[in-house]
Design a protein around this motif. Structure first.
Motif, PDB file in Angstrom:
ATOM      1  N   SER A  90      -4.790   8.505 -25.466  1.00  0.00           N
ATOM      2  CA  SER A  90      -5.814   8.273 -24.205  1.00  0.00           C
ATOM      3  C   SER A  90      -6.922   8.714 -24.722  1.00  0.00           C
ATOM      4  O   SER A  90      -8.566   8.044 -25.192  1.00  0.00           O
ATOM      5  N   LYS A  91      -7.019  10.170 -25.630  1.00  0.00           N
ATOM      6  CA  LYS A  91      -8.117  10.792 -26.015  1.00  0.00           C
ATOM      7  C   LYS A  91      -8.493   9.855 -27.236  1.00  0.00           C
ATOM      8  O   LYS A  91     -10.061   9.422 -27.321  1.00  0.00           O
ATOM      9  N   GLN A  92      -7.646   9.756 -28.330  1.00  0.00           N
ATOM     10  CA  GLN A  92      -7.560   8.916 -29.294  1.00  0.00           C
ATOM     11  C   GLN A  92      -8.309   7.476 -29.088  1.00  0.00           C
ATOM     12  O   GLN A  92      -8.613   7.278 -29.562  1.00  0.00           O
ATOM     13  N   ALA A  93      -7.943   6.758 -28.195  1.00  0.00           N
ATOM     14  CA  ALA A  93      -8.085   5.674 -27.674  1.00  0.00           C
ATOM     15  C   ALA A  93      -9.644   5.764 -27.406  1.00  0.00           C
ATOM     16  O   ALA A  93     -10.590   4.168 -28.181  1.00  0.00           O
ATOM     17  N   VAL A  94     -10.388   6.311 -26.356  1.00  0.00           N
ATOM     18  CA  VAL A  94     -12.130   6.446 -25.960  1.00  0.00           C
ATOM     19  C   VAL A  94     -12.431   7.023 -28.243  1.00  0.00           C
ATOM     20  O   VAL A  94     -13.650   6.347 -27.652  1.00  0.00           O
ATOM     21  N   GLN A  95     -11.539   7.754 -28.743  1.00  0.00           N
ATOM     22  CA  GLN A  95     -12.620   7.786 -29.904  1.00  0.00           C
ATOM     23  C   GLN A  95     -12.764   6.384 -30.575  1.00  0.00           C
ATOM     24  O   GLN A  95     -13.821   6.281 -30.773  1.00  0.00           O
ATOM     25  N   TYR A  96     -11.831   5.954 -30.356  1.00  0.00           N
ATOM     26  CA  TYR A  96     -11.689   4.593 -30.981  1.00  0.00           C
ATOM     27  C   TYR A  96     -12.738   3.241 -30.075  1.00  0.00           C
ATOM     28  O   TYR A  96     -13.914   2.926 -31.216  1.00  0.00           O
ATOM     29  N   ALA A  97     -13.109   3.718 -29.458  1.00  0.00           N
ATOM     30  CA  ALA A  97     -13.792   2.346 -27.945  1.00  0.00           C
ATOM     31  C   ALA A  97     -15.177   2.665 -28.804  1.00  0.00           C
ATOM     32  O   ALA A  97     -16.179   2.070 -28.912  1.00  0.00           O
ATOM     33  N   VAL A  98     -15.325   4.378 -29.429  1.00  0.00           N
ATOM     34  CA  VAL A  98     -16.626   4.843 -28.418  1.00  0.00           C
ATOM     35  C   VAL A  98     -17.021   4.495 -29.974  1.00  0.00           C
ATOM     36  O   VAL A  98     -18.445   3.676 -30.740  1.00  0.00           O
ATOM     37  N   ARG A  99     -16.748   4.476 -30.737  1.00  0.00           N
ATOM     38  CA  ARG A  99     -16.919   4.079 -32.985  1.00  0.00           C
ATOM     39  C   ARG A  99     -17.302   2.583 -32.667  1.00  0.00           C
ATOM     40  O   ARG A  99     -17.760   1.825 -33.721  1.00  0.00           O
ATOM     41  N   MET A 100     -16.544   2.327 -32.021  1.00  0.00           N
ATOM     42  CA  MET A 100     -16.860   0.252 -31.708  1.00  0.00           C
ATOM     43  C   MET A 100     -18.232  -0.008 -31.333  1.00  0.00           C
ATOM     44  O   MET A 100     -18.802  -1.176 -31.387  1.00  0.00           O
ATOM     45  N   SER A 101     -18.723   0.568 -30.863  1.00  0.00           N
ATOM     46  CA  SER A 101     -20.041   0.912 -30.010  1.00  0.00           C
ATOM     47  C   SER A 101     -21.614   0.490 -31.786  1.00  0.00           C
ATOM     48  O   SER A 101     -22.718  -0.162 -30.877  1.00  0.00           O
ATOM     49  N   SER A 102     -20.796   1.481 -33.014  1.00  0.00           N
ATOM     50  CA  SER A 102     -21.359   1.122 -34.155  1.00  0.00           C
ATOM     51  C   SER A 102     -22.100  -0.647 -34.286  1.00  0.00           C
ATOM     52  O   SER A 102     -22.677  -0.656 -35.124  1.00  0.00           O
ATOM     53  N   PHE A 103     -20.997  -1.097 -33.881  1.00  0.00           N
ATOM     54  CA  PHE A 103     -21.190  -2.583 -34.936  1.00  0.00           C
ATOM     55  C   PHE A 103     -20.744  -3.791 -33.800  1.00  0.00           C
ATOM     56  O   PHE A 103     -20.837  -4.718 -33.628  1.00  0.00           O
ATOM     57  N   VAL A 104     -20.152  -2.883 -32.042  1.00  0.00           N
ATOM     58  CA  VAL A 104     -20.835  -4.156 -31.220  1.00  0.00           C
ATOM     59  C   VAL A 104     -21.722  -3.859 -30.736  1.00  0.00           C
ATOM     60  O   VAL A 104     -21.963  -3.058 -29.581  1.00  0.00           O
ATOM     61  N   SER A 105     -22.761  -4.947 -29.956  1.00  0.00           N
ATOM     62  CA  SER A 105     -24.061  -4.525 -29.436  1.00  0.00           C
ATOM     63  C   SER A 105     -24.126  -5.386 -27.774  1.00  0.00           C
ATOM     64  O   SER A 105     -22.653  -5.751 -28.205  1.00  0.00           O
ATOM     65  N   GLU A 106     -24.502  -4.399 -27.154  1.00  0.00           N
ATOM     66  CA  GLU A 106     -24.144  -5.135 -25.886  1.00  0.00           C
ATOM     67  C   GLU A 106     -23.325  -4.746 -25.508  1.00  0.00           C
ATOM     68  O   GLU A 106     -22.262  -5.135 -24.477  1.00  0.00           O
ATOM     69  N   LEU A 107     -22.400  -3.662 -25.953  1.00  0.00           N
ATOM     70  CA  LEU A 107     -21.144  -2.695 -25.393  1.00  0.00           C
ATOM     71  C   LEU A 107     -21.391  -2.258 -23.982  1.00  0.00           C
ATOM     72  O   LEU A 107     -21.441  -1.280 -24.469  1.00  0.00           O
ATOM     73  N   SER A 108     -20.256  -2.243 -23.313  1.00  0.00           N
ATOM     74  CA  SER A 108     -20.461  -1.464 -21.963  1.00  0.00           C
ATOM     75  C   SER A 108     -18.527  -1.371 -22.328  1.00  0.00           C
ATOM     76  O   SER A 108     -17.336  -2.161 -21.784  1.00  0.00           O
TER      77      SER A 108
END
Length: 311
Positions: A17-35
């Motif tokens: 789950s920690k790795q999934a959270v890290q990946y999801a945070v990285r997605m914010s760099s190319f996904v606009s308006e991500l919540s």
């Protein structure tokens, strides 16, 4: 105006789950308006204790204490993840937390909650079972993959460093939905790039009966038909990219021949070219595409990368 996107991060206290959270945070760099919604299903309480609480005051107090403790543990876990995400640069206003008691099963509870809230994707870390153990015992990940028929599932395996994205296509409606999902998630990003990978299948990949005496003309006809199908597919795919504000030069097309099977060819290409994210339709032209010879193979063999399964 950028379209808002929201993903459901199904988490527990595991390293996955920690790795999934890290990946999801990285997605914010190319996904606009991500919540984000951090979501945890609390472990089930013993049915024996639940039944005893109906007639025993002592059991009732024990049941209430157990429920309170599990809720507190879940809230503490979610608060820790939220703090971690904030430290990684995510605005606190873009993070929600939610925990529920287990009702029917963790996987089913996650799917029901995701469908009710109409999330754009479910993100989950691949659990610690080995691939062989998953075959015989099953796992949360494989159960979600089997039953997530409405919402795309992002399965995160390991620590992912590569930002390269591959979308496996085969001309099917399912792979077009994979393109559509990527286009929506990455819309209005002038820097994002992705590779459309088409693996030209052999007759063995579309015919359940082994063809010993292969006719070259039949093989040629099949390949030509596959090419026409994919050419028609690309017209629709590029239209979706255009509508999402993704330029043609942001998309690369690669075509390879399946020497053994399609799934193996996709997995080997992802490994060789170091793609961090692999997007694939849940079901392709073959009825056995998902949880069969292609998608299941790709999921089983995709270590240290994210696989987006799109229904």
């Amino acid at each position: 105006m950028p379209v808002k996107k929201k993903i459901l991060l199904a988490v527990d206290d595991s390293v996955h789950s920690k790795q999934a959270v890290q990946y999801a945070v990285r997605m914010s760099s190319f996904v606009s308006e991500l919540s984000y919604t951090l979501f945890n299903v609390q472990p089930a309480i013993s049915q024996f204790l639940t039944d005893e609480a109906k007639t025993s005051l002592k059991a009732k107090f024990a049941l209430e204490k157990t429920r309170k403790k599990r809720k507190e543990n879940a809230e503490h876990l979610l608060a820790d993840y939220k703090s971690q995400m904030i430290r990684m640069g995510i605005d606190e206003k873009r993070i929600e937390t939610k925990t529920l008691s287990q009702k029917t099963g963790i996987a089913k509870d996650i799917l029901e909650y995701a469908q009710e809230g109409l999330w754009d994707a479910i993100v989950v870390g691949r659990r610690g079972l080995s691939r062989a153990q998953e075959i015989f015992m099953g796992s949360l990940t494989s159960t979600l993959a089997e039953h997530s028929k409405l919402i795309p599932l992002w399965i995160i395996d390991g620590e992912i460093s590569s930002e390269k994205i591959m979308i496996a296509i085969d001309g099917s409606q399912s792979s077009l939905r994979a393109v559509d999902h990527f286009s929506f998630i990455a819309s209005q990003n002038p820097n994002i790039k992705a590779t459309l990978l088409h693996v030209v299948p052999g007759l063995r990949d579309v015919c359940e009966i082994d063809i010993e005496d292969r006719d070259g003309d039949i093989e040629d006809i099949f390949v030509q038909g596959d090419k026409k199908c994919v050419d028609r597919f690309l017209v629709h795919a590029y239209q979706k990219f255009k509508e999402a504000g993704i330029r043609d030069d942001q998309i690369e097309i690669r075509e390879i021949k399946a020497l053994r099977n399609v799934g193996k060819a996709i997995a080997e290409e992802a490994e060789k070219e170091d793609y961090g994210t692999l997007i694939i339709g849940r079901r392709g032209n073959s009825k056995a595409f998902f949880m069969g010879s292609v998608s299941k193979y790709v999921l089983d063999k995709s270590a240290d990368r994210a696989v987006w399964l799109v229904p």
